[in-house]
Design a protein around this motif. Sequence first.
Motif, PDB file in Angstrom:
ATOM      1  N   LEU A   1     -23.510  13.161 -22.913  1.00 44.79           N
ATOM      2  CA  LEU A   1     -24.037  12.008 -22.176  1.00 44.79           C
ATOM      3  C   LEU A   1     -25.507  11.763 -22.473  1.00 44.79           C
ATOM      4  O   LEU A   1     -26.315  12.697 -22.522  1.00 44.79           O
ATOM      5  CB  LEU A   1     -23.845  12.200 -20.670  1.00 44.79           C
TER       6      LEU A   1
ATOM      7  N   ASN B   1     -17.488   0.515 -21.009  1.00 46.06           N
ATOM      8  CA  ASN B   1     -17.984   0.936 -19.698  1.00 46.06           C
ATOM      9  C   ASN B   1     -16.902   0.932 -18.620  1.00 46.06           C
ATOM     10  O   ASN B   1     -17.221   0.951 -17.429  1.00 46.06           O
ATOM     11  CB  ASN B   1     -19.150   0.027 -19.277  1.00 46.06           C
TER      12      ASN B   1
ATOM     13  N   HIS C   1     -24.954   5.929 -21.705  1.00 45.99           N
ATOM     14  CA  HIS C   1     -23.739   5.967 -20.885  1.00 45.99           C
ATOM     15  C   HIS C   1     -23.985   5.619 -19.422  1.00 45.99           C
ATOM     16  O   HIS C   1     -23.056   5.668 -18.607  1.00 45.99           O
ATOM     17  CB  HIS C   1     -23.082   7.352 -20.987  1.00 45.99           C
TER      18      HIS C   1
END
Lengths: 230, 230
Positions: A126, A91, A130
């Motif tokens: 995505l 992340n 995410h």
Amino acid sequence: MSNDIYSTYHLYPPPQLSEIKTTVVYPATEKHLQKYLRQDAYLICETGEDYKNITLPFIQSQSFSIQWVYNILEKKAEADRIIHENPDSSNGFILIPDFKWNQKQLDDLYLIAICHRRGIKSLRDLTAEHLPLLRNILQEGKEAILKRFGVAGSQLRIYLHYQPSYFHLHVHFTALSYDAPGCSVERAHLLSDVIDNLELDPQYYQKRTLTFALRADEALLKKFQEAGKA
Amino acid sequence: MSNDIYSTYHLYPPPQLSEIKTTVVYPATEKHLQKYLRQDAYLICETGEDYKNITLPFIQSQSFSIQWVYNILEKKAEADRIIHENPDSSNGFILIPDFKWNQKQLDDLYLIAICHRRGIKSLRDLTAEHLPLLRNILQEGKEAILKRFGVAGSQLRIYLHYQPSYFHLHVHFTALSYDAPGCSVERAHLLSDVIDNLELDPQYYQKRTLTFALRADEALLKKFQEAGKA
């Protein structure tokens, strides 16, 4: 002169500036020349199926090198230019000034957030998984720009390109007052909208029709034409 | 010199053109002057609640005149400039060249579709009920522009503004190759996306956070600031 491994940075449409700036692309290949010649553009409405059947195989068949991105992420290049880093491998991201911005004035402020995680090619990959990454980029990117450059989040346009210039997820931060190249509605997707859409539907970007322009000489346009979709 | 009842047309940000054009606004009020002076802009993230509590009361408190729109719809003005009309009172519209386009070249093609139905102030009012109207504008607008100007739908950017310049629903048609004012991601919404979003969720535009820029001198910005939302 620019190092060829960064040529992707320089291949954007040239920005419209009130002062004259030049970007030297050396060595210039046929592809560079084509990019700068004015050409007709066509709007493509890519469904989720079109992505799977046309665009994805095309991306996979090309040998787009993103080694220059990995060099930045691994601090083999540009390490002294990093404005902010969240080092988390899932992340995290690196925030770095775009090469089009000389950092001498804030009018054309332009930074790029490049995610550490590999394999996210574009908006199309995505999912809700995410969201922590995207929220980090939005929040920490704004904070870092306020701290370093004194520009508040309310004066920033924060967005992804689709199609992107290179297939490793990155996010653009430009001054709201700057008519940046590639910020028009047929290419730019506000990061805040992307987050909202993924919250609404985790598969939003796998299903959704995405509209973008392709120039007459682009190989992907030919693929859509061959499939009877352009 | 422009008739003041059309001043809204002329109040757009001036287009960036390679040839010099002028728009004379006469008489010019304080509001006109403010619009042309360069000012800081701030991004507003307007939730559905913010719209109901801040923006809608503000719109209702203002005496924005749209008599000039009704004059066009009733053929009291501009009747000779109409490119296409669907006369249906619910799902019809008039397509007319924008005043910024002189119609001498296609590079900066710019037309506006104005719906016949009254009371649809903006994107925020749209629900699934308006899908037939929106589909007519998309389909018939493209056909009419192809027929009259020879420009295909794939070379058109078709979008709504939020916030709009005036509160009667209208749709912009510009040449894809033209970097038209107001086509950046923080103001423009592709009509095809609007249709898809309403098909996904009939109340999409009542619930959704919409992001737009306001200049420092705009009264609506003050309202958001007073509410602690900007």
